[in-house]
Enzyme design. Sequence first.
Site, mmCIF file in Angstrom:
data_model
loop_
_atom_site.group_PDB
_atom_site.id
_atom_site.type_symbol
_atom_site.label_atom_id
_atom_site.label_comp_id
_atom_site.label_asym_id
_atom_site.label_seq_id
_atom_site.Cartn_x
_atom_site.Cartn_y
_atom_site.Cartn_z
ATOM 1 N N GLU A 189 4.132 25.476 9.700
ATOM 2 C CA GLU A 189 4.245 26.716 10.473
ATOM 3 C C GLU A 189 4.713 27.877 9.607
ATOM 4 O O GLU A 189 4.920 28.981 10.099
ATOM 5 C CB GLU A 189 5.259 26.591 11.616
ATOM 6 N N ASP A 198 3.779 29.897 15.134
ATOM 7 C CA ASP A 198 4.708 30.374 14.115
ATOM 8 C C ASP A 198 3.989 30.723 12.820
ATOM 9 O O ASP A 198 4.384 31.654 12.117
ATOM 10 C CB ASP A 198 5.797 29.321 13.856
ATOM 11 N N HIS A 255 7.855 31.760 23.919
ATOM 12 C CA HIS A 255 7.925 30.464 24.593
ATOM 13 C C HIS A 255 7.918 30.588 26.108
ATOM 14 O O HIS A 255 7.596 29.620 26.805
ATOM 15 C CB HIS A 255 9.140 29.685 24.088
ATOM 16 N N CYS A 300 -1.557 22.308 16.893
ATOM 17 C CA CYS A 300 -0.878 22.246 18.196
ATOM 18 C C CYS A 300 -0.407 23.617 18.676
ATOM 19 O O CYS A 300 0.296 23.704 19.676
ATOM 20 C CB CYS A 300 0.279 21.259 18.148
#
Length: 582
Positions: A433, A457, A191, A504
């Site tokens: 995910e 993920d 992240h 996404c």
Amino acid sequence: MLELQGIAVSPGVAIGKAIVFDREGYSIARCLVSRPEAQREWQRLVEAVSKAHEVLGARGKETTDSWGANLGGIFSAQQQLLLDPHVRSEMEHLIRDNLYAAEYAVSEVFAKYAAAFRKASSSFLAERAADVRDVERTLLEALTGKPTQTFAEIPPGSIVVSHDLTPGETASFDTEKVLALCTEAGGPGGHTAIVARGMEIPAVVGVGNFLHNIRSGDELIIDGHLGRIFVSPDAPTRERYLKRRIARESIVSELSELKDLPAVTSDGVHVELMANVEFPNETQACLARGADGVGLYRTEFLYLGHDKEPTEEDHFLAYQQVLRDMQGRPVVIRTLDLGADKMGMTRPVEPENNPFLGLRSIRLSLRNPALFRVQVRAILRAASAGNCRIMFPMVTTLDEFRSAKFLLRSVADDLTCEGIRIPSTLRVGMMVEVPAAVLMLDRFIEEIDFVSIGTNDLTQYTLAVDRSNVSVADLYQACDPAVLRLIKRTQEITSEHGKSTSVCGEMSNNPAHALLLVGMGIRSLSLAPSTIPVIKKAIRSVTLGQCEAMAWRALRLGTAREVEAFLMNQLAGLVPEIVLQA
Ligand code: PEP
Ligand code: MG
């Protein structure tokens, strides 16, 4: 000049001055010394230890006088740590044998102890990590004779160099001052990388051990396209990169002309381009880049970098701002995805051995219904400010989705009793995910309104590769045929049932991957606002048939490497001007 190679995670070129931070977030000016300097360096450290000992003694006395001996005792314990013979001999070894400057030796040894305390299963021991940091800071200040700089005190024109950075630390940087960042650790899907991209600062991670080769103040070039770092660049390299920066600026301004044009293939197939945002003020970048909406609002960033938990009002104001700013365009608010590498200062979770497999995301929210309700109340209260959708992250089982929806309904009932109107059109979706969710999607599908595929993920959990671990970064491949098959299956099931699917994950930011996804039937992508123009350009340059041919072939290849090579080759043929950008 020294050239290093890392993993490019946020594009752009930056030229600036290094500011080197140790593992605990303190800046360190010097790294290595020559052999004849080592004895003097050790002497400096010995003197600094006794100075720091005095400082801690004075703090202890002051605290005892004001608050009693119990609290004052904290500083006696810190003095003991400072004089600990193991700590001392480890620092001596690093200075005399490894030729570390005193500051660097201090930061390496204390970081090791702080990390060991942090990992301790007892919370009493884990809290001692803060004491270790205090002692380190006091000793560094005694060595340098000035307060240690922290992330909050970065001067303009800096390139942050550090062992690692948390997403919260990265989010706290002032983009007026920080030009770029590079870290020893970190993987392509972490992240920190995503935040850097959102903030539009070039970033290179996973460089491996190199802090000893850089001093604060050295000139650096960061190439966020190719993952290259140049320390003290020579004149030709500097010249080359100055030219590249200018060329890139002109491509960016050319692409900005596409802002008000739709993302349609040359044979007329429309692809929705939505934006991923972490902070409410990113809506300006979304509108400036012509985003069709917000496809993923990572709300957990309200928690990161703050030492207080957000209140219902903090949540509400953030959501209301995003919904209002987007002026009726769809906004998908994802409920908290806290845990793993996204942990706020107020930890709702004890340290875990395998945090990505632990109490993260929807699991954490369901385990903390009070925390979850606060957020859901705020979303529902804000929903009428725009075109709001709500999405649950990392759903693995049907039970989880049902529990989350049950909580949503009960909060909605409470609000209705309070006289608050909730739009009847509010759509509720889930992220896909985890492979289990794909395998069970035919059962989920009746209960959900839409799906968004989180390829970051999905890649991690399908291939069993930690997305933020540099040691396995080469194995982390969103284009692995196994991941592609899961995406394809998800798209097939949702379209059979007339439900929409978006992608996404970071995959949508890559032009070759984006065309592949379009060829696989995906008609909505959500990506960093800064990448929207280049993906729009790619889509407008091809036909649907060309994308479908790419997908047909890619789905029949056997390895990620083959898929990647094939896609790059196709992109070079179909949209060469985009490939030249890298
Ligand atoms: C993903 O996993 O692809 C995703 C979009 O969510 P995040 O990166 O926030 O985990
Ligand atoms: Mg995710």
